[in-house]
Enzyme design. Structure first.
Site, PDB file in Angstrom:
ATOM      1  N   ASP A  11       0.879  -1.157   0.000  1.00  0.00           N
ATOM      2  CA  ASP A  11       0.000   0.000   0.000  1.00  0.00           C
ATOM      3  C   ASP A  11       0.931   1.226   0.000  1.00  0.00           C
ATOM      4  O   ASP A  11       2.120   1.104   0.315  1.00  0.00           O
ATOM      5  CB  ASP A  11      -0.876  -0.044   1.259  1.00  0.00           C
ATOM      6  CG  ASP A  11      -1.680   1.221   1.440  1.00  0.00           C
ATOM      7  OD1 ASP A  11      -2.325   1.655   0.473  1.00  0.00           O
ATOM      8  OD2 ASP A  11      -1.654   1.786   2.552  1.00  0.00           O
ATOM      9  N   ASP A  13      -0.144   5.053   0.867  1.00  0.00           N
ATOM     10  CA  ASP A  13      -0.420   6.056   1.898  1.00  0.00           C
ATOM     11  C   ASP A  13      -0.332   5.447   3.298  1.00  0.00           C
ATOM     12  O   ASP A  13      -1.120   4.574   3.644  1.00  0.00           O
ATOM     13  CB  ASP A  13      -1.829   6.642   1.691  1.00  0.00           C
ATOM     14  CG  ASP A  13      -1.986   7.303   0.321  1.00  0.00           C
ATOM     15  OD1 ASP A  13      -1.047   7.980  -0.115  1.00  0.00           O
ATOM     16  OD2 ASP A  13      -3.062   7.149  -0.294  1.00  0.00           O
ATOM     17  N   ARG A  51     -12.046   7.557  -2.016  1.00  0.00           N
ATOM     18  CA  ARG A  51     -12.437   8.957  -1.792  1.00  0.00           C
ATOM     19  C   ARG A  51     -13.940   9.067  -1.516  1.00  0.00           C
ATOM     20  O   ARG A  51     -14.368   9.704  -0.567  1.00  0.00           O
ATOM     21  CB  ARG A  51     -12.060   9.786  -3.024  1.00  0.00           C
ATOM     22  CG  ARG A  51     -12.025  11.283  -2.754  1.00  0.00           C
ATOM     23  CD  ARG A  51     -11.661  12.035  -4.015  1.00  0.00           C
ATOM     24  NE  ARG A  51     -10.395  11.581  -4.603  1.00  0.00           N
ATOM     25  CZ  ARG A  51      -9.949  11.960  -5.797  1.00  0.00           C
ATOM     26  NH1 ARG A  51     -10.640  12.810  -6.526  1.00  0.00           N
ATOM     27  NH2 ARG A  51      -8.796  11.502  -6.261  1.00  0.00           N
ATOM     28  N   ASN A 118      -4.191   9.366  -6.898  1.00  0.00           N
ATOM     29  CA  ASN A 118      -3.004  10.223  -6.938  1.00  0.00           C
ATOM     30  C   ASN A 118      -1.724   9.422  -6.727  1.00  0.00           C
ATOM     31  O   ASN A 118      -0.640   9.996  -6.590  1.00  0.00           O
ATOM     32  CB  ASN A 118      -3.107  11.314  -5.868  1.00  0.00           C
ATOM     33  CG  ASN A 118      -4.276  12.253  -6.120  1.00  0.00           C
ATOM     34  OD1 ASN A 118      -4.331  12.916  -7.144  1.00  0.00           O
ATOM     35  ND2 ASN A 118      -5.246  12.290  -5.206  1.00  0.00           N
TER      36      ASN A 118
HETATM   37  C1  BG6 Z   1      -5.944   5.474   0.054  1.00  0.00           C
HETATM   38  C2  BG6 Z   1      -5.918   6.329   1.296  1.00  0.00           C
HETATM   39  O1  BG6 Z   1      -4.644   5.054  -0.233  1.00  0.00           O
HETATM   40  O2  BG6 Z   1      -6.440   6.217  -1.060  1.00  0.00           O
HETATM   41  C3  BG6 Z   1      -7.296   6.927   1.547  1.00  0.00           C
HETATM   42  O3  BG6 Z   1      -5.538   5.536   2.395  1.00  0.00           O
HETATM   43  C4  BG6 Z   1      -7.783   7.664   0.313  1.00  0.00           C
HETATM   44  O4  BG6 Z   1      -7.212   7.809   2.646  1.00  0.00           O
HETATM   45  C5  BG6 Z   1      -7.756   6.730  -0.887  1.00  0.00           C
HETATM   46  O5  BG6 Z   1      -9.104   8.151   0.508  1.00  0.00           O
HETATM   47  C6  BG6 Z   1      -8.183   7.426  -2.183  1.00  0.00           C
HETATM   48  O6  BG6 Z   1      -7.250   8.416  -2.486  1.00  0.00           O
HETATM   49  P1  BG6 Z   1      -7.465   9.566  -3.555  1.00  0.00           P
HETATM   50  O7  BG6 Z   1      -6.099  10.203  -3.659  1.00  0.00           O
HETATM   51  O8  BG6 Z   1      -7.875   8.900  -4.845  1.00  0.00           O
HETATM   52  O9  BG6 Z   1      -8.498  10.479  -3.047  1.00  0.00           O
HETATM   53 MG    MG Z   2      -2.682   3.155   3.596  1.00  0.00          MG
END
Ligand code: BG6
Ligand code: MG
Length: 223
Positions: A11, A13, A51, A118
């Site tokens: 993973d 984040d 999200r 992202n």
């Molecule tokens: C995950 C995060 O990796 O990605 C979440 O842990 C986040 O907190 C999710 O909501 C979606 O991310 P993004 O950048 O597409 O809004």
């Molecule tokens: Mg994570």
């Protein structure tokens, strides 16, 4: 062969970099602006969640028109993009790059399994894209964690069965997804959050490939 590990699916984040904090700050700013209560404790349930699902958890049973939901998701993302603008290789969490390199040097594979849309930008900013054999992100599958689809997508790209891949996660939803897909699992963080994983470490600092294999009582695939 049983208990042979050929790949790790990371993973992003909260595992390789501390963008989990930026996701929290983005949601917090949105919630404050909307007069919605949202705490760090609430945020623990959002880790790893898409999200849209994250916003739904913040809105609880409040009902909004789709247009407003879209606008709020975009607003949170614009805050998040602002936060990640400054990310550089210095923002890799301790031990992350060393472990990715060690896995590669041992002849095993690395994949990314992040629900984030992202993820690609963050990987580039961290300067670690070349350490991955496969990348699965928020665009890869419809059903996000805790469904196993994203990790299954990564394993397919690697051409490996789930049982030979170890998922490394900081989120309860991610550990659940790994187990649902038949993957091996390592949790990072408090056992209260990731205690369902097969083995738990506080983070990747000082963690070597041998430590992970030992914790899983597994051996690496020897070429
Ligand atoms: C995950 C995060 O990796 O990605 C979440 O842990 C986040 O907190 C999710 O909501 C979606 O991310 P993004 O950048 O597409 O809004
Ligand atoms: Mg994570």
């Amino acid at each position: 062969m049983i208990n042979m590990i050929r790949a790790f699916i990371f993973d992003l984040d909260g595992v390789l970099t501390d963008t989990a904090e930026y996701h929290y700050r983005g949601w917090k700013r949105l919630a404050d602006g909307e007069g919605l209560s949202f705490s760090r404790a609430d945020n623990e349930h959002l880790r790893g969640i898409s999200r849209r699902e994250s916003l739904m958890l913040i809105l609880k049973d409040r009902v909004y028109p789709e247009e407003k939901i879209q606008e709020m998701m975009e607003r949170k993302n614009s805050y998040y993009l602002e936060f990640i603008k400054e990310i550089s290789p210095r923002d890799l969490l301790p031990g992350a790059k060393e472990l990715l390199e060690e896995i590669r040097a041992a002849g095993l594979k690395n994949a990314l399994g992040s629900a984030s849309r992202n993820a690609s930008e963050v990987l580039d900013r961290l300067g670690i894209r070349s350490l991955f054999d496969a990348i699965s992100d928020g665009y890869s599958v419809e059903r996000q964690k805790p469904a196993p689809d994203l990790f299954l997508h990564a394993a397919r790209q690697l051409g490996l069965p789930p049982a030979e891949c170890v998922v490394v996660e900081d989120a309860a939803a991610g550990v659940e997804a790994a187990k649902a897909g038949g993957f091996r699992s390592i949790g990072l963080g408090p056992p209260k959050r990731v205690g369902d994983a097969e083995a738990v470490f506080p983070g990747l600092s000082g963690v070597r490939l041998a430590d992970l294999l030992k914790a899983l009582d597994a051996t690496q695939f020897a070429r």
